[in-house]
Design a protein around this motif. Structure first.
Motif, PDB file in Angstrom:
ATOM      1  N   ARG A   1      -3.341   3.325   0.647  1.00  0.00           N
ATOM      2  CA  ARG A   1      -2.157   4.124   1.246  1.00  0.00           C
ATOM      3  C   ARG A   1      -2.220   4.144   2.715  1.00  0.00           C
ATOM      4  O   ARG A   1      -1.203   3.870   3.441  1.00  0.00           O
ATOM      5  CB  ARG A   1      -2.078   5.656   0.536  1.00  0.00           C
ATOM      6  N   LEU A   2      -3.398   4.402   3.320  1.00  0.00           N
ATOM      7  CA  LEU A   2      -3.715   4.389   4.774  1.00  0.00           C
ATOM      8  C   LEU A   2      -3.458   2.936   5.326  1.00  0.00           C
ATOM      9  O   LEU A   2      -2.563   2.852   6.295  1.00  0.00           O
ATOM     10  CB  LEU A   2      -4.831   4.786   5.134  1.00  0.00           C
ATOM     11  N   HIS A   3      -3.804   1.876   4.568  1.00  0.00           N
ATOM     12  CA  HIS A   3      -3.531   0.686   4.887  1.00  0.00           C
ATOM     13  C   HIS A   3      -2.055   0.203   5.180  1.00  0.00           C
ATOM     14  O   HIS A   3      -1.686  -0.351   6.124  1.00  0.00           O
ATOM     15  CB  HIS A   3      -4.286  -0.171   4.050  1.00  0.00           C
ATOM     16  N   VAL A   4      -1.260   0.698   4.050  1.00  0.00           N
ATOM     17  CA  VAL A   4       0.208   0.229   4.225  1.00  0.00           C
ATOM     18  C   VAL A   4       0.931   1.135   5.500  1.00  0.00           C
ATOM     19  O   VAL A   4       1.489   0.570   5.978  1.00  0.00           O
ATOM     20  CB  VAL A   4       0.702   0.687   3.039  1.00  0.00           C
ATOM     21  N   ILE A   5       0.469   2.414   5.242  1.00  0.00           N
ATOM     22  CA  ILE A   5       1.274   3.263   6.482  1.00  0.00           C
ATOM     23  C   ILE A   5       0.912   2.664   7.947  1.00  0.00           C
ATOM     24  O   ILE A   5       1.600   2.829   8.972  1.00  0.00           O
ATOM     25  CB  ILE A   5       0.799   4.699   6.309  1.00  0.00           C
ATOM     26  N   SER A   6      -0.395   2.290   7.949  1.00  0.00           N
ATOM     27  CA  SER A   6      -0.917   1.885   9.316  1.00  0.00           C
ATOM     28  C   SER A   6      -0.188   0.556   9.753  1.00  0.00           C
ATOM     29  O   SER A   6       0.109   0.386  10.752  1.00  0.00           O
ATOM     30  CB  SER A   6      -2.380   1.541   9.354  1.00  0.00           C
ATOM     31  N   GLN A   7       0.036  -0.354   8.585  1.00  0.00           N
ATOM     32  CA  GLN A   7       0.804  -1.611   9.037  1.00  0.00           C
ATOM     33  C   GLN A   7       2.300  -1.212   9.530  1.00  0.00           C
ATOM     34  O   GLN A   7       2.724  -2.055  10.470  1.00  0.00           O
ATOM     35  CB  GLN A   7       0.710  -2.713   7.810  1.00  0.00           C
TER      36      GLN A   7
ATOM     37  N   ALA B   1       4.875 -11.375  13.409  1.00  0.00           N
ATOM     38  CA  ALA B   1       3.791 -11.507  12.824  1.00  0.00           C
ATOM     39  C   ALA B   1       3.235 -10.173  12.265  1.00  0.00           C
ATOM     40  O   ALA B   1       2.696 -10.403  10.924  1.00  0.00           O
ATOM     41  CB  ALA B   1       2.302 -11.852  14.011  1.00  0.00           C
ATOM     42  N   ALA B   2       3.317  -9.139  12.684  1.00  0.00           N
ATOM     43  CA  ALA B   2       3.290  -7.887  11.894  1.00  0.00           C
ATOM     44  C   ALA B   2       4.067  -7.726  10.690  1.00  0.00           C
ATOM     45  O   ALA B   2       3.415  -7.241   9.608  1.00  0.00           O
ATOM     46  CB  ALA B   2       3.389  -6.787  12.922  1.00  0.00           C
ATOM     47  N   LEU B   3       5.220  -8.006  10.964  1.00  0.00           N
ATOM     48  CA  LEU B   3       6.177  -8.014   9.692  1.00  0.00           C
ATOM     49  C   LEU B   3       5.738  -8.872   8.614  1.00  0.00           C
ATOM     50  O   LEU B   3       5.572  -8.616   7.533  1.00  0.00           O
ATOM     51  CB  LEU B   3       7.684  -8.313  10.353  1.00  0.00           C
ATOM     52  N   THR B   4       5.323 -10.192   9.090  1.00  0.00           N
ATOM     53  CA  THR B   4       4.904 -11.042   7.846  1.00  0.00           C
ATOM     54  C   THR B   4       3.549 -10.539   7.135  1.00  0.00           C
ATOM     55  O   THR B   4       3.525 -10.739   6.153  1.00  0.00           O
ATOM     56  CB  THR B   4       4.682 -12.631   8.541  1.00  0.00           C
ATOM     57  N   ARG B   5       2.702  -9.969   7.960  1.00  0.00           N
ATOM     58  CA  ARG B   5       1.390  -9.410   7.161  1.00  0.00           C
ATOM     59  C   ARG B   5       2.068  -8.335   6.368  1.00  0.00           C
ATOM     60  O   ARG B   5       1.384  -8.380   5.291  1.00  0.00           O
ATOM     61  CB  ARG B   5       0.573  -8.840   8.421  1.00  0.00           C
ATOM     62  N   LEU B   6       3.064  -7.527   6.851  1.00  0.00           N
ATOM     63  CA  LEU B   6       3.219  -6.420   6.054  1.00  0.00           C
ATOM     64  C   LEU B   6       3.998  -6.704   4.827  1.00  0.00           C
ATOM     65  O   LEU B   6       3.887  -6.348   3.836  1.00  0.00           O
ATOM     66  CB  LEU B   6       4.319  -5.363   6.830  1.00  0.00           C
ATOM     67  N   GLU B   7       4.805  -7.791   4.777  1.00  0.00           N
ATOM     68  CA  GLU B   7       5.534  -8.558   3.716  1.00  0.00           C
ATOM     69  C   GLU B   7       4.612  -8.900   2.741  1.00  0.00           C
ATOM     70  O   GLU B   7       4.452  -8.858   1.582  1.00  0.00           O
ATOM     71  CB  GLU B   7       6.579  -9.487   4.195  1.00  0.00           C
ATOM     72  N   ASN B   8       3.544  -9.639   3.011  1.00  0.00           N
ATOM     73  CA  ASN B   8       2.443 -10.434   2.258  1.00  0.00           C
ATOM     74  C   ASN B   8       1.701  -9.245   1.408  1.00  0.00           C
ATOM     75  O   ASN B   8       1.510  -9.066   0.370  1.00  0.00           O
ATOM     76  CB  ASN B   8       1.639 -11.102   3.064  1.00  0.00           C
ATOM     77  N   LEU B   9       1.226  -7.838   2.052  1.00  0.00           N
ATOM     78  CA  LEU B   9       0.916  -6.775   1.718  1.00  0.00           C
ATOM     79  C   LEU B   9       1.600  -6.386   0.630  1.00  0.00           C
ATOM     80  O   LEU B   9       1.276  -5.811  -0.576  1.00  0.00           O
ATOM     81  CB  LEU B   9       0.427  -5.686   2.649  1.00  0.00           C
ATOM     82  N   LEU B  10       3.027  -6.036   0.930  1.00  0.00           N
ATOM     83  CA  LEU B  10       3.742  -5.494  -0.230  1.00  0.00           C
ATOM     84  C   LEU B  10       3.924  -6.436  -1.053  1.00  0.00           C
ATOM     85  O   LEU B  10       4.176  -5.838  -2.474  1.00  0.00           O
ATOM     86  CB  LEU B  10       5.120  -5.117   0.494  1.00  0.00           C
TER      87      LEU B  10
END
Length: 469
Positions: free
Chosen positions: A251-257, A306-315
């Motif tokens: 949860r913290l990982h997603v919110i932080s990203q 780059a941040a959005l790409t990381r977030l999309e991969n996480l989701l």
């Protein structure tokens, strides 16, 4: 001149005069609604004016997020419908059976409290703290930029007054943003089917819910029996909530990203200065439209992309696991495959409110690689079983990466080796890293065993160990 004969500009000037004098009595909320052009609750507008009065008096600072809640609840509760006893009973039965099915499809434990059917308003109240946390960096940026832009547009002889009104302008900008965020969240409440419908953990930890009002809209054109649809969506909702309950760090990982992405947002000052130069306070519709359309947010920087790409991969990694677990758990449902495809299409396209949220905060919460991530989780499940797959959520460093989505075979090889107690296989990058570390260790030993360069380049007769420290 009678009140009804005054033009909007004169009405607004009169309102501002009374506001600055501290006289809020007799102000008609309907008049505020007519002047605002924002199609929002007149009672909530009365609260906005009270907040502005506080800013003039020097007692109000920052963003008043209660405005977002009031606006969101105003939209969510417009139909006045609650959850009937029949809806609550049907969904409770669906959740109970879904829990039994999930017990066979995943090792991740059940939730500590029962899932439930909730109204749109209840969903707003439960999720708004997370939306506020995600939007706060953008609200601050817009409010500060509005202050700067208006200051640059003002004549020199008004600069002192503009500087003194900085708190007011930040309050105005923050209030407008909070109100617009409430508008978006309120519209979201009319579209989402469950607590995990937008992909990020917006519900409180350990809670799962379905919105019966929106459930009916979702299944209207699918020609699928309601009981099958309810079972599938209940299973998916519980799988999502179970995962975040089990992996507390996730949860913290997603919110932080998400917040890292939001912190990188900068307001397009040229667009804001242009808007400020022709901004008519009596017609704030243009500012509202600019906020909702995303016109004030410039193109993403390379860092943001780059941040959005990381977030999309996480989701995608999260949604892919939920897809596979839900597929296995609902294998008994004849219409499961059709419902799964409908859910994927819906997540990929996003509704109007989700698109508005993307414009408002610059963030599209859609996992574009969900199919590839689901294929990765399926390969892992086939290789090491349910327990081995779910163990990858035990620690952050075990979670699959974007490279694993690209090449699931590498991940399968790694988890199979770990299940046998063997060392994980290495690749060219691992070998190169090991070689680099070995060379650094060798260099460190050489430096420890020989005089330093500075020491040998000094007085040749002076040993290095006699130099002052």
């Amino acid at each position: 001149m009678a009140d009804d004969d005054r033009n909007p500009e004169e009405e607004f000037q009169e309102l501002m005069r009374r506001l600055m004098s501290g006289d809020m009595t007799g102000i008609d909320p309907e008049q505020l609604s007519r002047l605002s052009g924002m199609q929002i609750d007149p009672a909530m507008l009365q609260a906005v004016m009270s907040q502005l009065q506080g800013a003039f008096a020097g007692t109000q600072d920052g963003v008043d997020w209660s405005l977002a809640e009031r606006q969101a609840l105003h939209i969510a509760n417009q139909d006045g419908l609650g959850v009937t006893s029949g809806q609550s009973s049907d969904l409770s039965q669906a959740f109970a059976l879904a829990n039994l099915w999930l017990g066979e499809a995943t090792n991740i434990a059940d939730l500590p409290q029962p899932a439930r059917a909730v109204t749109r308003g209840a969903w707003v109240s439960a999720t708004l703290p997370v939306w506020q946390e995600l939007a706060e960096p953008v609200a601050t940026s817009i409010a500060d930029a509005l202050t700067d832009a208006l200051g640059q547009q003002a004549p020199d002889d008004m600069q002192e007054m503009i500087a003194g009104a900085g708190r007011l302008m930040r309050t105005v900008g923050g209030s407008l943003f909070a109100t617009q965020l409430g508008h978006v969240v309120g519209r979201l409440s009319t579209e989402v089917v469950g607590g995990g419908d937008v992909g990020i953990p917006v519900m409180p930890d350990g809670e799962a819910a379905i919105l019966p009002q929106n459930f009916a809209d979702f299944g209207r054109d699918l020609e699928i029996p309601d009981d099958q649809l309810a079972l599938y969506l209940a299973t998916r909702e519980l799988a999502h909530a179970r995962l975040f309950r089990h992996a507390r760090w996730l949860r913290l990982h997603v919110i932080s990203q998400v917040r890292d992405f939001a912190h990188g947002i900068r307001v397009d000052t040229d667009a804001l200065e242009d808007l400020a130069s022709r901004f008519d306070p009596s017609q704030p519709e243009e500012l509202r439209s600019a906020l909702e359309s995303g016109a004030l947010l410039p193109a993403r920087s390379e860092e943001q992309t780059a941040a959005l790409t990381r977030l999309e991969n996480l989701l995608a990694t999260i949604e892919g696991w939920v897809d596979v677990v839900t597929e296995d758990a609902t294998s008994r449902l004849p219409a499961a495959a059709r419902i799964a495809e409908a859910v994927r299409r819906r997540r990929a396209v996003g509704g109007p409110a989700e698109q508005a949220l993307g414009s408002l905060v610059g963030l599209e919460l859609r996992p574009r690689r969900m199919r590839e991530a689901a294929a990765m989780w399926r390969a892992v499940t086939d290789a090491v079983g349910v327990a081995g797959r779910d163990a990858l959520w035990d620690y952050p460093d075990l979670m699959p990466s974007a490279e694993d989505i690209d090449d699931p075979a590498r991940l399968v090889e790694r988890v199979v080796a770990a299940s046998r107690g063997e060392a994980a296989p290495t690749d060219a990058m691992d070998d190169a890293l090991a070689q680099l570390l070995a060379e650094e260790n060798l260099a460190d030993r050489d430096r420890d065993g020989a005089p330093g360069r500075e020491e040998s380049d000094g007085d040749e007769g002076t040993p290095g160990d006699q130099r002052p420290v």
